[in-house]
Design a protein around this motif. Structure first.
Motif, PDB file in Angstrom:
ATOM      1  N   LEU A   1       0.833  -1.277   0.192  1.00 33.35           N
ATOM      2  CA  LEU A   1       0.038  -0.022   0.135  1.00 33.35           C
ATOM      3  C   LEU A   1       0.838   1.262   0.076  1.00 33.35           C
ATOM      4  CD1 LEU A   1      -2.728   1.557   0.365  1.00 33.35           C
ATOM      5  CD2 LEU A   1      -2.483   1.183   2.780  1.00 33.35           C
ATOM      6  N   ILE A   2       1.811   1.345   0.714  1.00 36.52           N
ATOM      7  CA  ILE A   2       2.811   2.458   0.917  1.00 36.52           C
ATOM      8  C   ILE A   2       3.453   2.744  -0.323  1.00 36.52           C
ATOM      9  CG2 ILE A   2       4.928   3.309   1.802  1.00 36.52           C
ATOM     10  CD1 ILE A   2       2.333   3.713   3.844  1.00 36.52           C
ATOM     11  N   HIS A   3       3.960   1.603  -0.977  1.00 41.90           N
ATOM     12  CA  HIS A   3       4.719   1.775  -2.279  1.00 41.90           C
ATOM     13  C   HIS A   3       3.924   2.255  -3.200  1.00 41.90           C
ATOM     14  CE1 HIS A   3       8.841   0.360  -1.518  1.00 41.90           C
ATOM     15  NE2 HIS A   3       8.495  -0.256  -0.473  1.00 41.90           N
ATOM     16  N   TRP A   4       2.513   1.677  -3.316  1.00 42.17           N
ATOM     17  CA  TRP A   4       1.326   2.294  -4.263  1.00 42.17           C
ATOM     18  C   TRP A   4       1.297   3.472  -3.988  1.00 42.17           C
ATOM     19  CZ3 TRP A   4      -3.564   4.049  -3.804  1.00 42.17           C
ATOM     20  CH2 TRP A   4      -4.370   4.093  -4.922  1.00 42.17           C
ATOM     21  N   ILE A   5       1.063   4.176  -2.924  1.00 40.06           N
ATOM     22  CA  ILE A   5       1.233   5.642  -2.668  1.00 40.06           C
ATOM     23  C   ILE A   5       2.265   6.479  -2.922  1.00 40.06           C
ATOM     24  CG2 ILE A   5       0.646   7.219  -0.857  1.00 40.06           C
ATOM     25  CD1 ILE A   5      -1.004   5.132   0.853  1.00 40.06           C
TER      26      ILE A   5
ATOM     27  N   ILE B   1       7.688  10.224   2.787  1.00 38.91           N
ATOM     28  CA  ILE B   1       7.283   8.874   2.571  1.00 38.91           C
ATOM     29  C   ILE B   1       8.447   7.916   2.367  1.00 38.91           C
ATOM     30  CG2 ILE B   1       5.847   7.087   1.103  1.00 38.91           C
ATOM     31  CD1 ILE B   1       3.539   9.109   1.236  1.00 38.91           C
ATOM     32  N   VAL B   2       9.338   8.609   1.378  1.00 42.30           N
ATOM     33  CA  VAL B   2      10.498   7.864   0.893  1.00 42.30           C
ATOM     34  C   VAL B   2      11.441   7.722   2.026  1.00 42.30           C
ATOM     35  CG1 VAL B   2      12.527   8.192  -0.358  1.00 42.30           C
ATOM     36  CG2 VAL B   2      10.345   8.379  -1.464  1.00 42.30           C
ATOM     37  N   SER B   3      11.406   8.560   3.067  1.00 45.81           N
ATOM     38  CA  SER B   3      12.249   8.653   4.325  1.00 45.81           C
ATOM     39  C   SER B   3      11.901   7.416   5.487  1.00 45.81           C
ATOM     40  CB  SER B   3      12.517   9.761   5.038  1.00 45.81           C
ATOM     41  OG  SER B   3      11.266  10.041   5.633  1.00 45.81           O
TER      42      SER B   3
END
Length: 114
Positions: A42-46, A85-87
């Motif tokens: 989910l986070i990678h999709w966002i 988010i990347v961090s």
């Protein structure tokens, strides 16, 4: 000029991000373990949707000469959110992908060189 504004926003956000990164990474890891990796998807999709939005705003910035400031102001929150988010996201030893994502979000708005 806009790269200067992006640097200022990044420097303002670096202190809360640096404080919250260990806590966010811990929560991210626990939620990923509990959901058997679905939270990670989910986070990678966002993150991928934010990359698409930032690239589209950069294309608009490059092609639309009349509304450069409006397009850049609308795109900066997405770039800042993507950087945060990347961090938080762990990449499991995939340093080139993380570097690619950081460069995309930190170099907004980018031009034809991309």
């Amino acid at each position: 000029m806009l790269h200067f504004v992006n640097k200022i926003i990044s420097r303002i956000l670096i202190i809360p991000t640096a404080i919250l990164t260990p806590i966010g990474t811990l929560i991210y890891t626990i939620l990923t373990l509990i959901t058997f990796g679905l939270y990670s998807k989910l986070i990678h999709w966002i993150k991928n949707k934010l990359v698409f939005i930032v690239i589209e705003f950069s294309k608009l910035y490059e092609t639309n000469n009349l509304a450069l400031q409006i397009v850049s102001i609308l795109g900066l929150p997405f770039a800042a959110l993507g950087s945060i988010i990347v961090s938080f996201v762990s990449y499991y030893n995939d340093i080139p992908e993380r570097t690619y994502d950081i460069v995309i979000f930190e170099a907004f708005p980018f031009c034809k060189v991309f």
